[in-house]
Design a protein around this motif. Structure first.
Motif, PDB file in Angstrom:
ATOM      1  N   HIS A 277       0.843  -1.203   0.000  1.00 20.32           N
ATOM      2  CA  HIS A 277       0.000   0.000   0.000  1.00 20.32           C
ATOM      3  C   HIS A 277       0.884   1.262   0.000  1.00 20.32           C
ATOM      4  N   GLU A 278       1.890   1.286   0.862  1.00 20.60           N
ATOM      5  CA  GLU A 278       2.784   2.457   0.928  1.00 20.60           C
ATOM      6  C   GLU A 278       3.512   2.662  -0.400  1.00 20.60           C
ATOM      7  N   HIS A 281       1.529   4.435  -3.030  1.00 22.47           N
ATOM      8  CA  HIS A 281       1.514   5.903  -3.008  1.00 22.47           C
ATOM      9  C   HIS A 281       2.626   6.470  -3.901  1.00 22.47           C
ATOM     10  N   GLU A 355      -5.864   7.072  -1.149  1.00 20.53           N
ATOM     11  CA  GLU A 355      -5.848   5.864  -0.310  1.00 20.53           C
ATOM     12  C   GLU A 355      -6.490   4.680  -1.048  1.00 20.53           C
ATOM     13  N   HIS A 399      -8.246   9.378   5.389  1.00 22.85           N
ATOM     14  CA  HIS A 399      -8.428   7.980   5.013  1.00 22.85           C
ATOM     15  C   HIS A 399      -9.927   7.690   4.929  1.00 22.85           C
TER      16      HIS A 399
HETATM   17 ZN   LIG Z   1      -2.022   5.321   2.517  1.00 19.11          ZN
END
Ligand SMILES: [Zn+2]
Length: 415
Positions: A277-278, A281, A355, A399
């Motif tokens: 997930h990171e 980004h 997100e 988020h």
């Molecule tokens: Zn995130």
């Protein structure tokens, strides 16, 4: 007092009012759902943790309301109450050069501001976090942190403020463009210096030792086209039992950081999904887009300041009798958040879209199911509410609300 005073007071009353209205909505909504665990989380979160999350959220939002009122009072104290005027005459009386007078004024304004903020953050840490079992810091560590932060503020703030003021005095009509270049350069320098020089002042970073996990992470990095510049574990548990992970830095200083508290609770598959997930980004250019958004906003702000600085009503309307470059800068920095508050839902919306995109990336590169399991564990461990008020959330949350985020991921679980 002039028309601008009234515009400022009206905007401050309106933004404070909206803030408090949203807070009480969140308070009521979360309290009303305290005994109603959403069906999607049944079996994964206990009734007891759901109630704890509700109580924790309510405690934080209630304290936030008090902070909002204190913040408005402090802003009025600095401006119409004559605080800036007092600080300005003290520095003018010191008989320094204009650049040094302004630097002293600006840096002392921020130091005094942080000293006023200190009891509030102590209350948050030692009363609220303590009550819910999240605080791990003792007062010694807290005071040490505050001291180090203050020292950093002075060490970085003095040269930056002096350079900015020097440009304002000497760079001609387009000074604001030069100040913008310096400001952006400073921001990039901080992104580079943070992981290598600043973060280690507050925490210990040790290389991740679990070899199986290191190999798993390196396979993920290779798959996503990243080179590993170091995978670290941070002793977040020194201060708090809240867990987190981040990917930070620039060029050679880029590193992956896991809080020890995160590694404690998640299994290797879940850790991989959180990291994916990171990385999402970065791969979806969110970091670059956010930086460009900040660059554009600060350029607009500085151009506006370039105009305001020549308007006598700007100073007089905010309680400053003697116009100067440094009081203009200070007024602009402390007053503009009152006006930009109303842009917050737009920013929050962009962040929430990012997100979802990072979650989709994680679902492609790792596993949606593992990310859901990781998120549910993190919601539970951090006592995050699963039932936020929709309007509060639309305004504030960077988020997406837990149920939406989980539903989006569940739609991507194969089979
Ligand atoms: Zn995130």
């Amino acid at each position: 007092m002039n028309d601008f005073t009234w515009l400022f007071l009206l905007t401050l009353a309106l933004s404070t009012g909206v803030h408090l209205w949203l807070d009480q909505r969140q308070w009521r909504h979360v309290a009303a759902h305290r005994d109603r665990l959403p069906a999607a989380f049944a079996g994964q979160v206990t009734e007891q943790s759901h109630r704890k999350a509700a109580d924790y959220t309510v405690a934080k939002v209630r304290f936030g309301m008090l902070e909002q009122l204190i913040g408005a009072a402090i802003l009025l104290g600095w401006t119409l109450g004559g605080g800036l005027e007092l600080l300005d005459s003290a520095w003018r009386g010191a008989g320094l050069s204009p650049v040094l007078t302004g630097t002293g004024f600006l840096v002392s304004l921020f130091v005094v501001g942080s000293l006023i903020e200190l009891p509030l953050s102590a209350w948050r840490q030692f009363v609220i976090e303590q009550r819910f079992g999240f605080n791990r810091a003792d007062p010694g560590l807290f005071i040490g942190d505050a001291f180090k932060q203050g020292l950093l503020m002075v060490l970085l703030g003095v040269p930056l403020a002096a350079l900015v003021l020097w440009l304002m005095f000497h760079a001609g009509a387009l000074w604001w463009l030069w100040v913008w270049v310096v400001w952006m350069g400073f921001a990039v320098l901080m992104i580079w210096a943070f992981p290598t020089f600043i973060a280690p002042l507050f925490n210990k970073f040790s290389p991740l030792e679990d070899q199986a996990l290191v190999e798993r992470i390196e396979r993920l990095l290779a798959r996503c086209g990243f080179a590993s510049k170091g995978i670290y574990v941070m002793d977040g548990s020194r201060r708090s039992s809240h867990g987190n992970a981040y990917f930070t830095g620039l060029g050679n200083s880029k590193r992956i950081v896991f809080f020890d508290t995160l590694l404690e609770h998640l299994n290797p598959e879940e850790i991989e999904a959180v990291l994916a997930h990171e990385l999402g980004h970065f791969r979806r250019s969110h970091i670059r887009k956010r930086f460009m958004l900040i660059a554009a906003t600060s350029l607009t702000g500085l151009a506006l300041l370039g105009w305001l600085i020549d308007q006598p009503w700007f100073y007089a309307g905010l309680g400053v009798s003697q116009a100067s470059l440094w009081t203009a800068l200070a007024l602009f920095l402390i007053v503009s958040p009152t006006f930009t508050f109303f842009l917050q839902p737009l920013m929050a919306r962009v962040m929430r879209r990012h997100e979802f995109e990072a979650d989709d990336f994680a679902a492609e590169q790792a596993s949606a199911g593992d990310l859901v399991r990781a998120l549910v564990k993190l919601y539970k461990e951090n006592a995050s509410t699963l039932t936020p008020d929709p309007i509060y959330s639309a305004f504030h949350d960077s988020h997406p609300p837990a149920p939406e985020r989980v539903a989006n991921l569940m739609a991507r679980v194969p089979g």
